[in-house]
Design a protein around this motif. Structure first.
Motif, short mmCIF file in Angstrom:
data_model
loop_
_atom_site.label_atom_id
_atom_site.label_comp_id
_atom_site.label_asym_id
_atom_site.label_seq_id
_atom_site.Cartn_x
_atom_site.Cartn_y
_atom_site.Cartn_z
N CYS A 240 -20.98 -5.59 -25.44
CA CYS A 240 -21.12 -6.33 -24.18
C CYS A 240 -20.41 -5.55 -23.07
O CYS A 240 -19.22 -5.27 -23.16
N ARG B 20 -26.57 -7.00 -23.47
CA ARG B 20 -25.64 -8.02 -23.95
C ARG B 20 -24.74 -8.45 -22.80
O ARG B 20 -24.14 -7.61 -22.13
N PHE C 180 -23.44 -12.88 -30.68
CA PHE C 180 -24.33 -11.91 -30.01
C PHE C 180 -25.51 -11.56 -30.92
O PHE C 180 -26.66 -11.50 -30.47
N CYS D 277 -26.49 -4.10 -30.06
CA CYS D 277 -27.75 -4.78 -30.33
C CYS D 277 -28.59 -3.97 -31.32
O CYS D 277 -28.75 -2.77 -31.15
#
Lengths: 176, 353
Positions: free
Chosen positions: B22, B73, B155, B188
């Protein structure tokens, strides 16, 4: 073994700092632990306290409602928490600021004139660490070795010059 | 294994989010979650990330909406009154099928309430606090370690299902320090072909949107979304069972209430009472099967909450009211003591004799 410690005093007496030092000392000794501060309006000029739990096992609730150890840095804290200490527990009383005696007879009590002792080594604000020194001596809850390693974790690099005097304060309490 | 460090729960969320890739944080300060924003303010500029203190919580959640649309993110955090302000944006994000992380470090309410810990936003978090039919994936950490681990998980799940995730914590877990082993760097792992990143004139443009004026079309999006919710309910329920196998009384509690309850369960066992604990780690999806399973052999349940009784409704639904469910709760920033929970366990244990 699990030791539930409540450190309480005025905001500004380094109550949270003293608790943090114990927490880091526990961390470096691979103990299970938790550190929980009181937070909120009561910190502005009123009482501040923090709960520290040191254990050989997982820590359940981090809230200390029945402390094994109470470190009372001022009278309101002693008045408020004296009754909560478990029978057979220990109360450390900052006896420069608290003139009364502990009323209970089922707890162990140590009276430490920490503010006076701190003044005598030229560090009037370190009564908290003097109390910690006495606590380490009497409880054996954490070891007296490698104090500086734990201190380095709580004293920021910016204040590295204060490491020595903190160490001296702990030693002073330990030897009292 | 990485070295254990001592951190506040709020800081652990921030560091874990950064490690999960993030790089965009939008928020507005509010006790008792401010350390999270402060940590982001300090770290993000050093790692080419964005920390932005928005002009309001509403602005912050809509910035999250924007960044998520671009496939990155992104997160925001607040405490109860601030999370109420974010509800419109959360509904839009859910309606646009976007992943995002929203952190709520709860404090007492309603209104401005207080600043001490609470769990009274359970309904808001699990039943859809904004308008429309939607759910969030709601994770409830009970330790500083879980503040870190569940942030990373939130996440991942959010990306996987294109459903916004919420970390539902409370002031105690946010403020306390415990040793924590921080999760490894990740990011991700799913493709986001829907992201609005510029077509380079090589593909049709993507549209991120929650407006469907044709009823048939809007109905279709709702049904498709609920198919994903069904998958989440089938695959992503998480909970911890503690001494439930032979339990006569089963306590159900999450977060700080579960920590207190564990002490009470041990105390009850020491007195010869067969108590156990089910600790939901996801409260949506709720661990219905675990409750139903326990209902087969327990006398009753005790729902321990920092609210006037919100999760208790899900416990009753999960056991289909085949067993009595009592409430042990304190509110307004108060926390039940292990003794209070023990008392409730004893009452439930004796009640059916």
């Amino acid at each position: 073994m699990t030791t539930e410690i409540l450190i309480a005093g005025f905001g500004g007496q380094g109550v949270l700092f003293a608790g943090k030092f114990l927490a880091y000392k526990g961390l470096l000794e691979n103990r299970h632990l938790s550190w929980l501060p009181s937070y909120g309006p009561e910190m502005r000029g009123g009482t501040a306290n923090c709960s520290v739990i040191l254990s050989d096992d997982n820590v359940g609730s981090p809230i200390v409602s029945k402390p094994d150890v109470l470190i009372a840095m001022n009278l309101p804290s002693l008045d408020k928490f004296e009754k909560d200490v478990v029978p057979g527990g220990t109360i450390y009383v900052e006896s420069t600021l608290i003139s009364r005696k502990v009323a209970r007879d089922d707890v162990k009590v140590f009276y430490v004139p920490a503010t006076e002792l701190a003044k005598s080594i030229g560090a009037p604000t370190l009564a908290n660490m003097v109390m910690i020194g006495k606590f380490i001596r009497e409880s054996g809850a954490v070891s007296y070795d490698e104090l500086d390693a734990a201190l380095k974790k709580v004293v920021s690099a910016r204040h590295a010059d204060l490491l020595e005097i903190n160490l001296k304060a702990i030693t002073t309490g330990y030897q009292y | 294994m990485s070295e254990k460090v001592l951190m506040k729960g709020n800081e652990a969320i921030a560091e874990a989010a950064i490690r999960a890739g993030c790089r965009h944080y939008f928020g507005y300060p509010i006790t008792p979650q401010t350390e999270l924003a402060a940590y982001m303010a300090k770290r993000m500029p050093k790692i080419d990330g964005v920390f932005l203190q928005a002009e309001s919580e509403i602005a912050a959640i809509n910035m999250v909406y924007g960044v998520s649309s671009a496939g990155l993110r992104v997160m925001t955090s607040s405490s109860s009154p601030g999370v109420s302000l974010k509800q419109e944006g959360i509904s839009y994000i859910a309606g646009s099928d976007l992943p995002a992380l929203i952190v709520n470090v709860e404090r007492g309410g309603p209104g401005l309430g207080g600043i001490q810990p609470s769990q009274s936003d359970y309904f808001q978090a699990t039943k859809g606090g904004g308008h429309g039919d939607y759910h969030l994936i709601v994770l409830t950490p009970a330790s500083v370690q879980e503040m870190a681990d569940l942030t990373a998980l939130a996440f991942d799940l959010s990306d996987k299902y294109r459903v916004p995730a919420m970390l539902l914590a409370d002031g105690t877990i946010g403020q306390m320090m415990e040793p924590v082993e921080l999760p490894a760097e990740s990011g991700c792992t799913v493709e986001k072909p829907w992201a609005v990143t510029g077509t380079k004139m090589q593909r049709r443009h993507n549209i991120v949107n929650s407006l469907y004026l044709v009823p048939e079309e809007l109905e279709r999006t709702n049904i498709e979304r609920f198919e994903r919710y069904a998958q989440i309910e089938a695959n992503e329920v998480r909970y911890e069972k503690f001494m439930t196998e032979d339990a006569d009384v089963c306590v159900v509690a999450f977060g700080i209430a579960a920590r207190v309850s564990k002490n009470a369960v041990i105390a009850a066992r020491n007195e010869g009472i067969k108590a156990g604990l089910i600790r939901p780690i996801t409260v949506w999806p709720f661990p219905k099967k675990a409750i139903a399973e326990a209902a087969k052999h327990v006398k009753g349940f005790v729902s321990v909450e920092l609210s006037m009784g919100q999760m208790i409704e899900d416990v009753r639904l999960a056991c289909e009211c085949t067993r009595p469910v009592s409430l042990c709760s304190r509110v307004g920033g108060m926390i039940p003591s292990p003794d209070e929970v023990l008392e409730s366990i004893k009452k439930m244990n004796g009640g059916l004799k």
